[in-house]
Design an enzyme around this catalytic site. Sequence first.
Site, PDB file in Angstrom:
ATOM      1  N   SER B  45       0.806  -1.228   0.000  1.00  0.00           N
ATOM      2  CA  SER B  45       0.000   0.000   0.000  1.00  0.00           C
ATOM      3  C   SER B  45       0.836   1.274   0.000  1.00  0.00           C
ATOM      4  O   SER B  45       0.283   2.369  -0.096  1.00  0.00           O
ATOM      5  CB  SER B  45      -0.932   0.030   1.217  1.00  0.00           C
ATOM      6  OG  SER B  45      -1.734  -1.120   1.248  1.00  0.00           O
ATOM      7  N   ILE B  47       2.283   2.895   2.286  1.00  0.00           N
ATOM      8  CA  ILE B  47       1.942   3.846   3.344  1.00  0.00           C
ATOM      9  C   ILE B  47       2.751   3.557   4.601  1.00  0.00           C
ATOM     10  O   ILE B  47       3.185   2.437   4.832  1.00  0.00           O
ATOM     11  CB  ILE B  47       0.438   3.837   3.694  1.00  0.00           C
ATOM     12  CG1 ILE B  47      -0.025   2.427   4.020  1.00  0.00           C
ATOM     13  CG2 ILE B  47      -0.382   4.421   2.595  1.00  0.00           C
ATOM     14  CD1 ILE B  47      -1.493   2.360   4.316  1.00  0.00           C
ATOM     15  N   HIS B  49       2.045   3.563   8.331  1.00  0.00           N
ATOM     16  CA  HIS B  49       0.923   3.593   9.268  1.00  0.00           C
ATOM     17  C   HIS B  49       1.278   4.422  10.502  1.00  0.00           C
ATOM     18  O   HIS B  49       2.428   4.447  10.939  1.00  0.00           O
ATOM     19  CB  HIS B  49       0.580   2.173   9.712  1.00  0.00           C
ATOM     20  CG  HIS B  49      -0.009   1.336   8.628  1.00  0.00           C
ATOM     21  ND1 HIS B  49      -1.360   1.254   8.402  1.00  0.00           N
ATOM     22  CD2 HIS B  49       0.576   0.542   7.694  1.00  0.00           C
ATOM     23  CE1 HIS B  49      -1.586   0.441   7.391  1.00  0.00           C
ATOM     24  NE2 HIS B  49      -0.433  -0.004   6.926  1.00  0.00           N
ATOM     25  N   ILE B 335       6.875 -10.486   8.497  1.00  0.00           N
ATOM     26  CA  ILE B 335       6.808  -9.026   8.322  1.00  0.00           C
ATOM     27  C   ILE B 335       5.745  -8.691   7.279  1.00  0.00           C
ATOM     28  O   ILE B 335       6.024  -8.475   6.109  1.00  0.00           O
ATOM     29  CB  ILE B 335       8.183  -8.441   7.938  1.00  0.00           C
ATOM     30  CG1 ILE B 335       9.278  -8.947   8.878  1.00  0.00           C
ATOM     31  CG2 ILE B 335       8.119  -6.908   7.965  1.00  0.00           C
ATOM     32  CD1 ILE B 335       9.093  -8.584  10.339  1.00  0.00           C
ATOM     33  N   GLU B 336       4.510  -8.708   7.750  1.00  0.00           N
ATOM     34  CA  GLU B 336       3.386  -8.242   6.925  1.00  0.00           C
ATOM     35  C   GLU B 336       3.083  -6.812   7.372  1.00  0.00           C
ATOM     36  O   GLU B 336       3.857  -6.216   8.110  1.00  0.00           O
ATOM     37  CB  GLU B 336       2.195  -9.164   7.139  1.00  0.00           C
ATOM     38  CG  GLU B 336       1.737  -9.210   8.585  1.00  0.00           C
ATOM     39  CD  GLU B 336       0.575 -10.149   8.829  1.00  0.00           C
ATOM     40  OE1 GLU B 336      -0.229 -10.342   7.910  1.00  0.00           O
ATOM     41  OE2 GLU B 336       0.459 -10.689   9.940  1.00  0.00           O
TER      42      GLU B 336
END
Lengths: 419, 477
Positions: B45, B47, B49, B335-336
């Site tokens: 994505s 991004i 967070h 590592i998601e």
Amino acid sequence: MKYDLVIVGGGPAGLAAAIAAKDNGIDSILIIERDRELGGILNQCIHNGFGLHTFKEELTGPEYASRFIAQVLERGIEYKLNTMVMDIAPDKTVTAMNATDGMFTIEAKAIVLAMGCRERSRGALNIPGYRPAGIFSAGTAQRLVNIEGYMPGRRVVILGSGDIGLIMARRMTLEGAKVLAVAELMPYSGGLKRNIVQCLNDFDIPLYLSHTVIDIQGKERVEGITIAEVGPDRKPIPGTEIHYDCDTLLLSCGLIPENELSKNSGVELSPITSGPIVNDSLETSIEGVFACGNVLHVHDLVDYVSQEATNAGKNAAKYILNGEQKAAKQIEILPVDGVRYTVPKYIRPELMDDQLTVRFRVGQVYKGCAIATYFGDTLISKRKRPVMAPGEMEEVKLTKAQLAEYPDITNITIKIEEA
Amino acid sequence: MYDVAIVGAGVTGSAIARELAKYKVNACVIERDEDVCNGTSKANSAIVHAGFDATPGTWKAKLNVRGNEMMDQLSKDLDFPFQRNGSLVVCTKDQDPALLDALLEKGKQNGVPDLRILDREELLAMEPNLADDVVKALYAPTGAIVCPFHLTMALAENAADNGVEFFLNTEVTEISKADDHYIIKTNKDTFEAKAVVNAAGVYADKFNNMVSEHKLEIVARRGQYMLLDKDAGSHVSHTIFQLPSKMGKGVLVTPTVHGNLLVGPTAEDIDDKEGINTTAEGLDSLGATCSQSVKNVPLRQVITSFAGLRAHEVNGDFVIGEAEDAKGFFNAAGIESPGLSSAPAIGEVIAKMVADYLSLATNPEFNGIRKGILNPANLSVEERNELIKKQPAYGNIICRCEMITEGEILDAIHRTLGARSLDAVKRRTRAGMGRCQAGFCSPKTMEILEREVPMSMFDVTKNGPDAKIVYGYNKKI
């Protein structure tokens, strides 16, 4: 830098516009071309069939271009190659860049937009599957084969039956590849009839109408393609899948006028053609900015591009010499019942040429129908056409004299009717 | 013998490599693919967070908030695009607003600053295109967007410039423990290292399970995305999340740092750890779902779609640290999301652990500054003309859609860990990433690679050794 006329693009449209402007009295002209030679995409179209209308003979693309290039050179018209127009301001200041001059601006009295078009990409088509190498737009494959001399594939499936795809089906076959199939989403071809016959039928390449690609296999290079029939909703019908082991998918799914520059300059675009909205002099919504060729609307034959561009060049010359002519009245052409759009969209009866060709495309295949033209509610002409298809441009000719007989009309309607 | 070998040159492995370079260490990174940033790190994505989503106390919570904090300085030091655009988790009239309060509470516990809940009126002033059903949202001003390619490449380049060796096209096949070190077999050389860092993304379980009885299980969770034309890039200015619901986590709509609009992801657990294909169902579902938070997303302006795999460890948290029964084997596994956001912090934590294990001294020569590829569009006309005078290639546009010059492509090829494929050039410069999707520029970029690397035209690939573009000369295939 100052020029009377800047022409953005040195393909067939830009060349013809430049020649016409010069012949109509403009000496200060600059053609700006982003590629390394004049001629545009014609340079990679090495097949014949160009120029039947203009020269009454069948030329290859480079031959057709070279005749116009020769005229540009004879007239001493200036041009810059390898030069990218970065911006066109509403006041007709053109910003361009190349490796020798750097970034520079030109104040122009008039501009002709002749940037051409690009092909719809795999991404824009939203075809699911992997994203391996081996997926090319037909035009990219054409450049690799015809300009660079490299073969982009051995076993090929083509999606879309646009003219470049059909031409490349033949071309790849002649260079030793096996073209397995052409799939077309619509129930009719997007290309010229003659190309279906000469490029597919003559080489026993099957054309599957109402079919689309539903999966692309292969993680690094394409390994297979699955096509399926689509229903009237254009959604794949389960059970109709055909799988091909292949290494290449060519896409010929439509051309999009390249109007990023026009848009940033504030030129109003048509949502149907994605090209500028123009009047009878091919002038856009910005005074002194004209458009022609595939940046205006996608053409089927280059001859029509040249004719259109000649008019744009002539009208740009008139504008430079006489300034903007104000018209008391502007009539809108309404495209209805199968007519998708018209170029031009507006006519100024007092200012138009004695004869005006209005070009358009139809939305589906029509057999045994007619093109009807109404001035207001009055039927003016009805011309029978045995077959009309979206792949081929249609036209209506209007004359100044005709319009003079109907001084009170506010619109013209062009539509498809039963013959 | 290396002090430490890192398996995987994604954002995690690259962040760890750069942090390790702050110590006196003989380190290497072993990467299966032809380029860094070629797995999960390239398809997500994009991004950063804010950090309100993870359960307090987890690695995800701690490292996300820390990673987010680190990004401002890191983006300056390493010269990559990063923008604090803020994020909104929207709640529609059919959803339970208590869920927003719960998120807010979690965020506070995690230490996320400046969170607040906004009503519809405030929201519309910020985002006029929110869906009509949106009544409230959680606003996180520290939410941000980043270029994942540039973040990863910046970390890797800076690590390499500080002495970490990168072995690309090198696939680890086996890791085994010797007396006081590890033996790492690959499809090429065999490596020996005193310590190993496992940053192998979706394959991290495989390598952990070769040396440890504490088995990991990583599931590939596919996320499909659609990227829209820059014309659609201002449809929203914040990152718009949906409230997690029974129907799933929802999809986000966000601008990218390059001005496109991104819609996604789906969440599908799949068996194939190479299954980065999109599906008709997946792409259709994105269109249907995004309208719940943002109205009139101009999906006709999609320029490409892609899928990435999140490395989901079945226990849900990142797996960080030394395997209990394998001294010197450090996991950065599972590592998601929020992995991209956490990567700098993961680097910090793992490097510290490795440094302690190996008793590493700090490296006084470490230079943490890296210059990115110059973007001439950010220069004034005068500066640009100076540049072109010195290096005319900066006057030659290769990618007409993104207006990328030959100069930028030459830089991408000739810099540390330089580009060797079309996709590698694309990720570094954006040449080919625009609306025509490389239709016009790929033959030109191929020529530049052929000339500059130099390499045979027949070895130029899209991405990886078998991704050849052309097979031979005409009539000779």
